[in-house]
Design a protein around this motif. Structure first.
Motif, short mmCIF file in Angstrom:
data_model
loop_
_atom_site.label_atom_id
_atom_site.label_comp_id
_atom_site.label_asym_id
_atom_site.label_seq_id
_atom_site.Cartn_x
_atom_site.Cartn_y
_atom_site.Cartn_z
N GLU A 86 -7.85 1.82 6.74
CA GLU A 86 -6.51 1.54 7.43
C GLU A 86 -6.74 0.05 8.28
O GLU A 86 -5.64 -0.43 8.53
CB GLU A 86 -6.00 2.60 8.40
CG GLU A 86 -6.96 2.98 9.34
CD GLU A 86 -6.62 3.98 10.31
OE1 GLU A 86 -6.64 4.54 11.35
OE2 GLU A 86 -6.16 5.22 9.34
N TYR B 101 -5.71 -3.71 7.18
CA TYR B 101 -4.49 -4.53 7.59
C TYR B 101 -3.96 -4.52 8.94
O TYR B 101 -2.81 -4.91 9.18
CB TYR B 101 -3.36 -3.86 6.51
CG TYR B 101 -3.99 -4.08 5.01
CD1 TYR B 101 -4.09 -5.23 4.30
CD2 TYR B 101 -4.32 -2.74 4.66
CE1 TYR B 101 -4.52 -5.24 3.21
CE2 TYR B 101 -4.76 -2.90 3.25
CZ TYR B 101 -4.90 -3.96 2.48
OH TYR B 101 -5.59 -4.25 1.26
N GLN C 174 -3.51 -9.93 5.53
CA GLN C 174 -2.24 -9.92 5.23
C GLN C 174 -2.09 -8.75 4.26
O GLN C 174 -3.05 -8.19 3.53
CB GLN C 174 -1.53 -11.06 4.64
CG GLN C 174 -1.81 -11.99 5.33
CD GLN C 174 -0.80 -12.04 6.70
OE1 GLN C 174 0.10 -11.44 6.59
NE2 GLN C 174 -1.60 -12.73 7.77
N GLU C 175 -0.81 -8.04 4.09
CA GLU C 175 -0.66 -6.70 3.44
C GLU C 175 -0.98 -7.32 1.89
O GLU C 175 -0.82 -8.41 1.57
CB GLU C 175 0.79 -6.33 3.42
CG GLU C 175 1.29 -5.61 4.77
CD GLU C 175 0.48 -4.34 4.92
OE1 GLU C 175 0.33 -3.97 3.94
OE2 GLU C 175 -0.16 -4.29 6.16
N GLY D 172 -4.50 -9.88 0.60
CA GLY D 172 -3.39 -10.42 0.86
C GLY D 172 -3.39 -11.82 0.27
O GLY D 172 -2.42 -12.74 0.80
#
Length: 187
Positions: free
Chosen positions: A154, A157, A163-164, A183
């Motif tokens: 986790e 991000y 980035q996502e 990302g």
């Protein structure tokens, strides 16, 4: 990146990650070119790489000299920086230091390889892309990036990391899929 069996292997693993990065740095023609990292030029990406390594080293009680030359010569700055990092990667006392990370106990050397060498891979692609080239990452490098993203969990991000993930079309190459996890759109 595979765990080195001894500290001399660690220095070799660091060099193996740094050499392709250095080759891309040597090839840059326009340091002001936009990179895939939003709002960053090629020079900004290189500065980020050096600054994050420098800060890590300082937190471990050592120093990487700052560049004392012309600011418009980032490539020369990298060569001096990398020489200092290579020396530290070969310093058994330094790389053997135990440390606490967000992922548990580790050593300075393991952290250099698991995060900072990984960083050289993705940012090598960013700098090459800023010059209009699609740097091809090896299968082993893609394995390293994939494993790193998995290992970050986790935290991958969190602000300042990735980035996502971005969507990739059906039939995307493995490199496009792996970079998308960080990302980056390589399509």
């Amino acid at each position: 990146m595979n765990e080195p069996s001894d500290r001399s292997d660690l220095a070799a693993a660091w060099t193996a990650a740094a050499e392709p990065f250095t080759a891309v740095v040597e090839s840059v023609q326009d340091w002001s070119a936009a990179s895939p990292c939003e709002g960053w030029t090629a020079a900004d990406v290189l500065d980020h790489v050096m600054q994050s390594q420098r800060e890590f080293v300082e937190r471990q009680g050592r120093e990487v000299p700052l560049w004392d030359g012309e600011p418009e010569q980032p490539g020369q700055q990298w060569f001096k920086h990398q020489a200092a990092m290579a020396a530290l990667a070969g310093d058994e006392e330094f790389v053997g230091q135990r440390m606490e990370t967000p992922f548990g106990q580790s050593t300075v050397g393991e952290t250099l390889l698991r995060f900072y060498a990984f960083d050289l891979i993705v940012h090598r692609w960013d700098i090459a892309r800023s010059q209009g080239r699609d740097e091809q990452l090896s299968d082993a490098e893609l394995d390293t990036v994939d494993a790193a993203v998995d290992g970050f969990g986790e935290h991958a991000y969190a602000p300042g990391i990735f980035q996502e993930p971005v969507d990739v079309p059906a039939g995307a190459t493995r490199q496009q899929q792996v970079l998308a996890r960080t990302g980056r759109s390589a399509v």
